[in-house]
Design a protein around this motif. Structure first.
Motif, PDB file in Angstrom:
ATOM      1  N   GLY A 181       0.810  -1.208   0.000  1.00 21.24           N
ATOM      2  CA  GLY A 181       0.000   0.000   0.000  1.00 21.24           C
ATOM      3  C   GLY A 181       0.845   1.259   0.000  1.00 21.24           C
ATOM      4  O   GLY A 181       0.565   2.211  -0.740  1.00 21.24           O
ATOM      5  N   LEU A 182       1.896   1.290   0.814  1.00 21.90           N
ATOM      6  CA  LEU A 182       2.778   2.454   0.873  1.00 21.90           C
ATOM      7  C   LEU A 182       3.479   2.679  -0.455  1.00 21.90           C
ATOM      8  O   LEU A 182       3.584   3.812  -0.943  1.00 21.90           O
ATOM      9  CB  LEU A 182       3.813   2.262   1.997  1.00 21.90           C
ATOM     10  N   THR A 183       3.935   1.596  -1.069  1.00 21.31           N
ATOM     11  CA  THR A 183       4.604   1.704  -2.367  1.00 21.31           C
ATOM     12  C   THR A 183       3.647   2.223  -3.433  1.00 21.31           C
ATOM     13  O   THR A 183       4.016   3.075  -4.252  1.00 21.31           O
ATOM     14  CB  THR A 183       5.166   0.335  -2.795  1.00 21.31           C
ATOM     15  N   ASP A 184       2.408   1.720  -3.420  1.00 21.82           N
ATOM     16  CA  ASP A 184       1.427   2.189  -4.395  1.00 21.82           C
ATOM     17  C   ASP A 184       1.163   3.682  -4.252  1.00 21.82           C
ATOM     18  O   ASP A 184       1.110   4.420  -5.241  1.00 21.82           O
ATOM     19  CB  ASP A 184       0.128   1.405  -4.239  1.00 21.82           C
ATOM     20  N   TRP A 185       0.982   4.128  -3.014  1.00 17.96           N
ATOM     21  CA  TRP A 185       0.740   5.556  -2.811  1.00 17.96           C
ATOM     22  C   TRP A 185       1.949   6.389  -3.254  1.00 17.96           C
ATOM     23  O   TRP A 185       1.783   7.449  -3.874  1.00 17.96           O
ATOM     24  CB  TRP A 185       0.416   5.840  -1.344  1.00 17.96           C
TER      25      TRP A 185
END
Length: 435
Positions: A181-185
């Protein structure tokens, strides 16, 4: 796009992206955060000193009286002769008339009397932190310019390192395991802000490196004369003549501008080498629907018009150089442009913050756990706004004389040190065997 990039190129770009990010991450985070806040620099001036006189406009004669009053006061106080005197002309965003010299700054009342000293040291600290990291001017602005280049490299290498980045521009995976999730954001925000990020990085690099580049050119081609380098772009200074002379007729220059250039919005009147025979006056005026910070209108000491510099209609390179400042700081197009800059600037700040967390997460998944390094980074991310808040509190409690730069950097260092110390205490506790 993915079919045209070799896997080895992607791998090298990813390595370069991580290396540059680690080196530049903390400084870029500070620069992005302070730059985002400084978008409302003008509005914060009014908030910091709310009791300063305000007016929609000021008469030329009142400006003349203010210039005479400031110069007379400095002479009475025995201050060194100022080399430049700046009169801020009231505009809609900052409806205040303020005179700044090498030694002082005073707000004027509508009649041109000295109302009170300008007291916006916190705002000035914030801008200097963004411009120079509170270092000596030439060193600091050069370092910031270098980090602008790094930010530009991060933007471009990030695109190359993720071939599907545009294809997945609106894909956000719901799960948050393994840092997905952090990477996607991080990746999505990078795509959505890419044009803005490139513009900010490029203009920041140009502004930051212009001075040191000029010094290098001056040494190699102009016998050390820096003014000869800047002259073709921003106009050359006239030959100095230190012989005493009366106060220049700034009012006449203002009346000429009102009569001959009524469509130009004046922002500053500048007196070069006041009270000397070599003095001259410049008016800085903004042009409607133009990105240039303004055109220079030159006058002699009697108020006779001498011509313009060419920021508005000169060579394309000259006009481009004059447009970098508004494009970088977002002070064009009114409040909605400023709001957009704050939103996009906050996104850039988040990108800087998450990049290192992603890198640390990847190392942890490979079995390399570095709690102190993670604590250091968390100290930077949390400590920077806390230290800025401490400087704002100092402005309220101590006043305009508070040592804002010392409070910020010492406070940030202490916060980081505390974060590392707490991480060191938690690790032994976590590793201790159960009773």
């Amino acid at each position: 796009m993915s079919a045209s990039i070799e896997p080895g190129t992607v791998k090298r770009a990813l390595s370069a992206h991580a290396a540059i990010g680690l080196l530049a991450g903390a400084v870029l985070y500070i620069l992005c955060l302070t730059g985002t806040i400084a978008v409302f620099y003008v509005e914060m001036q009014r908030l910091e000193q709310p009791n300063a006189p305000e007016m929609a406009e000021i008469a030329p004669e009142a400006v003349q009286r203010g210039v005479e009053n400031v110069l007379a006061r400095e002479a009475q106080e025995g201050l060194p002769a100022t080399t430049h005197l700046y009169v801020h002309i009231p505009v809609e965003e900052l409806p205040r008339a303020t005179i700044t010299t090498d030694s002082n700054a005073f707000h004027l009342d509508p009649e041109g009397n000295l109302a009170m000293p300008e007291m916006i040291e916190w705002n000035d600290f914030l801008v200097h932190l963004h411009y120079t990291l509170n270092l000596p001017s030439l060193v600091g602005i050069t370092i910031v310019g270098i980090f602008g280049v790094m930010m530009l490299a991060l933007s471009l290498s990030g695109v190359i390192a993720h071939p599907r980045i545009f294809r997945d521009a609106f894909r956000l995976r719901a799960r948050n395991n393994a840092g997905v999730g952090l990477t996607d954001w991080h990746n999505r925000l990078s795509v959505w802000t890419l044009p803005f990020g490139i513009a900010i990085a490029l203009t920041g690099a140009l502004i930051g490196l212009a001075t040191v580049t000029a010094y290098g050119l001056a040494e190699s081609a102009y016998d050390g004369d820096v003014e000869a380098v800047f002259g073709p772009v921003f106009g050359a200074e006239s030959a100095p003549d230190p012989a005493p002379a009366p106060v220049p007729d700034v009012a006449a220059a203002l009346r000429h501008m009102a009569s001959e250039y009524p469509e130009v919005r004046l922002t500053y009147a500048i007196v070069h080498d006041p009270l000397t025979a070599g003095q001259h006056v410049q008016m800085v005026g903004e042009h409607e629907r133009r990105l240039i910070f303004g055109e220079y209108y030159a006058f002699d000491s009697d108020g006779a018009f001498l011509g313009t510099t060419g920021m508005a209609d000169g060579a394309l390179g000259q006009q481009a150089a004059a447009s970098t400042y508004k494009l970088h700081f977002g002070n064009f197009g009114g409040v909605w442009v400023k709001i957009a800059y704050v939103v996009l600037g906050a996104a850039l700040t988040a990108i800087c913050a998450t990049g290192t967390y992603i890198w640390l997460g990847k190392r942890r998944r490979r079995g390399i756990d570095e709690p102190r390094l993670r604590a250091t980074w968390t100290g930077v991310i949390v400590g920077t706004p806390v230290a800025l808040a401490a400087t704002a509190l100092a402005r309220i409690v101590i006043g305009n004389e508070a040592p804002f730069a010392a409070i910020f950097w010492i406070g940030l260092a202490l916060w980081i040190a505390g974060s590392i110390a707490l991480a060191g205490r938690r690790r032994p506790l976590a590793e201790a065997p159960a009773a």
